[in-house]
Design a protein around this motif. Structure first.
Motif, PDB file in Angstrom:
ATOM      1  N   CYS A 244       8.759   0.817  -6.667  1.00  0.00           N
ATOM      2  CA  CYS A 244       7.475   1.529  -6.717  1.00  0.00           C
ATOM      3  C   CYS A 244       7.280   2.230  -8.054  1.00  0.00           C
ATOM      4  O   CYS A 244       8.219   2.485  -8.804  1.00  0.00           O
ATOM      5  CB  CYS A 244       7.396   2.549  -5.573  1.00  0.00           C
ATOM      6  N   ASN A 245       6.005   2.554  -8.327  1.00  0.00           N
ATOM      7  CA  ASN A 245       5.604   3.364  -9.483  1.00  0.00           C
ATOM      8  C   ASN A 245       5.953   2.710 -10.824  1.00  0.00           C
ATOM      9  O   ASN A 245       6.169   3.401 -11.814  1.00  0.00           O
ATOM     10  CB  ASN A 245       6.224   4.769  -9.411  1.00  0.00           C
ATOM     11  N   VAL A 246       6.011   1.381 -10.850  1.00  0.00           N
ATOM     12  CA  VAL A 246       6.226   0.690 -12.114  1.00  0.00           C
ATOM     13  C   VAL A 246       4.900   0.474 -12.843  1.00  0.00           C
ATOM     14  O   VAL A 246       4.822   0.566 -14.053  1.00  0.00           O
ATOM     15  CB  VAL A 246       6.935  -0.658 -11.873  1.00  0.00           C
ATOM     16  N   ASP A 247       3.853   0.191 -12.074  1.00  0.00           N
ATOM     17  CA  ASP A 247       2.528  -0.033 -12.644  1.00  0.00           C
ATOM     18  C   ASP A 247       1.514   0.924 -12.022  1.00  0.00           C
ATOM     19  O   ASP A 247       1.819   1.628 -11.053  1.00  0.00           O
ATOM     20  CB  ASP A 247       2.081  -1.485 -12.402  1.00  0.00           C
ATOM     21  N   THR A 248       0.299   0.911 -12.564  1.00  0.00           N
ATOM     22  CA  THR A 248      -0.787   1.715 -12.014  1.00  0.00           C
ATOM     23  C   THR A 248      -1.717   0.826 -11.200  1.00  0.00           C
ATOM     24  O   THR A 248      -1.605  -0.400 -11.220  1.00  0.00           O
ATOM     25  CB  THR A 248      -1.589   2.395 -13.138  1.00  0.00           C
ATOM     26  N   ASP A 249      -2.642   1.454 -10.491  1.00  0.00           N
ATOM     27  CA  ASP A 249      -3.562   0.704  -9.635  1.00  0.00           C
ATOM     28  C   ASP A 249      -4.890   0.415 -10.325  1.00  0.00           C
ATOM     29  O   ASP A 249      -5.880   0.126  -9.670  1.00  0.00           O
ATOM     30  CB  ASP A 249      -3.813   1.460  -8.329  1.00  0.00           C
ATOM     31  N   VAL A 250      -4.922   0.481 -11.658  1.00  0.00           N
ATOM     32  CA  VAL A 250      -6.124   0.179 -12.433  1.00  0.00           C
ATOM     33  C   VAL A 250      -5.786  -0.857 -13.495  1.00  0.00           C
ATOM     34  O   VAL A 250      -4.818  -0.694 -14.245  1.00  0.00           O
ATOM     35  CB  VAL A 250      -6.717   1.441 -13.093  1.00  0.00           C
ATOM     36  N   ILE A 251      -6.558  -1.927 -13.542  1.00  0.00           N
ATOM     37  CA  ILE A 251      -6.409  -2.973 -14.551  1.00  0.00           C
ATOM     38  C   ILE A 251      -7.704  -3.026 -15.371  1.00  0.00           C
ATOM     39  O   ILE A 251      -8.794  -3.069 -14.803  1.00  0.00           O
ATOM     40  CB  ILE A 251      -6.153  -4.342 -13.895  1.00  0.00           C
ATOM     41  N   ILE A 252      -7.588  -2.990 -16.683  1.00  0.00           N
ATOM     42  CA  ILE A 252      -8.750  -3.076 -17.572  1.00  0.00           C
ATOM     43  C   ILE A 252      -8.664  -4.394 -18.319  1.00  0.00           C
ATOM     44  O   ILE A 252      -7.693  -4.658 -19.032  1.00  0.00           O
ATOM     45  CB  ILE A 252      -8.803  -1.886 -18.550  1.00  0.00           C
TER      46      ILE A 252
END
Length: 404
Positions: A294-302
């Motif tokens: 968990c917590n390796v990436d964020t929940d927003v992709i641009i």
């Protein structure tokens, strides 16, 4: 007694007046600091470098003269507006705005970025200006996080099966004679008049899902019923919604200026897409580190998007899933021949996409072979768990485990 009472009242009044004077003095000091800060900001603004002087010399667009009505006007003609005075004391940028906008007051401008007006004038979306949004630049200032992701990428690639595909017409081979099981299922439904939410809910996802497992379901921009029907679909498949991943679109390359957005019934310009993540089974961060990280990436992709195919979703979604879930049995449904095939994934192509596949003899991706796939899984499995292995030790982000 009367004298003592009078003395007490006088003392209370004196204390109140003293307190009020203190408050007024503090307020006066605050006003003085605000004025001083505003003056400093104005001096700073005036000292900023000005844009090229050619901007000021650009000719103004002439306003066509109004045609005279053959009949007498119902109201008297208004006198022509006087031209704005030239302000040599202003920097070139402010002089240009003063000449262009009649209601512009230079003294009222503050140090700010008016992205709303910038979108009106130029069509640029505010998210275009997010710095370091690209995956390769996102963790430039976090070397430990960069090292973790590098190790993770190498480990995922080492412990993954070659990519394979299935035409949608052969979808049933995943469930017969017995269902193949997958740890992660990614779905991008091709909604149309011939494919609806009811058709999506009839897919045999519960039979293909391992326990525990995750499903990632793209549901649209949120303008319609996508979010509600998406949660309903997850519940029908036996999943509980856990996260909502958002793809924020940019228009650095596709911007064509103001007034070119496609017509829509929504009240706001739609610049995002939602992907719901569902969990089947019990997964705890504290006890199931063998399966999730968990917590390796964020929940927003641009991401800008693919101008040649607007239906394509961000390639970063694959990396996000691989970083989070350590299971190596990954399935994508309604994939694209050109962009979806990826090592470690079994891709069920959207109808018609198999025609775009390269022949296997020319180095193309092979069609999924159940027996070969299961044999390779058993070779890579450890203790009956088909996951990317982890080694004990101190990880770069302090999770208590590091990657091979």
């Amino acid at each position: 007694m009367a004298s003592a009472s009078t003395t007490t009242v006088a003392t209370t009044t004196t204390e109140c007046l003293a307190s009020a004077n203190d408050i007024l003095a503090a307020h006066a000091a605050l006003i003085a600091r605000v004025k001083s800060s505003q003056a400093a900001r104005r001096r700073h603004l005036q000292s900023l470098p000005s844009p090229p002087h050619e901007l000021v010399r650009l000719p103004l667009i002439p306003t066509p003269s109004q045609s005279r009505s053959p009949s007498p006007p119902s109201t008297p003609d208004l006198p022509p507006q006087k031209p704005r005075e030239i302000r040599p004391d202003l920097p070139p940028a402010k002089r240009a705005r003063l000449a262009r906008y009649r209601n512009y007051v230079p003294e009222e401008e503050t140090i700010r970025n008016d992205y709303s007006q910038r979108y009106v004038d130029g069509g640029e979306w505010p998210q275009n200006w997010v710095i370091g949004a690209e995956p390769e630049r996102r963790f430039e200032e976090y070397p430990k996080q960069q090292r973790l992701l590098t190790l993770k990428k190498a480990s995922v690639n080492e412990h993954s099966l070659p990519s394979s595909y299935l035409p949608y017409s052969s979808f049933s081979s995943l469930t017969t004679p017995s269902p193949a099981k997958f740890d992660v299922i990614l779905i991008d439904p091709p909604f149309s008049s011939s494919f609806t939410w009811d058709n999506l809910q009839e897919l045999p996802i519960p039979a293909l899902a391992a326990d525990p497992s995750f499903v990632f379901l793209w549901v649209g921009s949120g303008a319609g019923e996508g979010l509600e029907r998406g949660r309903e679909t997850l519940a029908k498949w036996g999943y509980r919604r856990a996260e909502d991943i958002v793809w924020v679109k940019t228009n650095n390359k596709s911007n064509k200026g103001p007034g070119t957005d496609p017509p829509t019934t929504s009240l706001l310009t739609r610049t995002k897409q939602h992907c719901l993540m569902g969990i089947r089974g019990t997964v705890r961060r504290s006890t199931d580190s063998w399966f999730v990280h968990c917590n390796v990436d964020t929940d927003v992709i641009i991401w800008e998007g693919d101008p040649s195919d607007p239906t394509l979703k961000p390639p970063e979604m694959y990396t996000l899933i691989e970083n989070f879930c350590l299971g190596i049995r990954r399935l994508e449904i309604f994939g694209h021949a050109r962009a979806s095939l990826r090592r470690g994934w079994v891709t069920v192509l959207t109808e018609g996409e198999e025609e775009k596949m390269e022949p296997e003899a020319d180095g193309g991706v092979k069609q999924w072979d159940r027996e070969a796939w299961e044999t390779r899984l058993k070779e890579m499995g450890s203790g009956g768990k088909y996951v990317v292995p982890m080694t004990p030790g101190e990880s770069p982000c302090g999770t208590g485990a590091s990657f091979c």
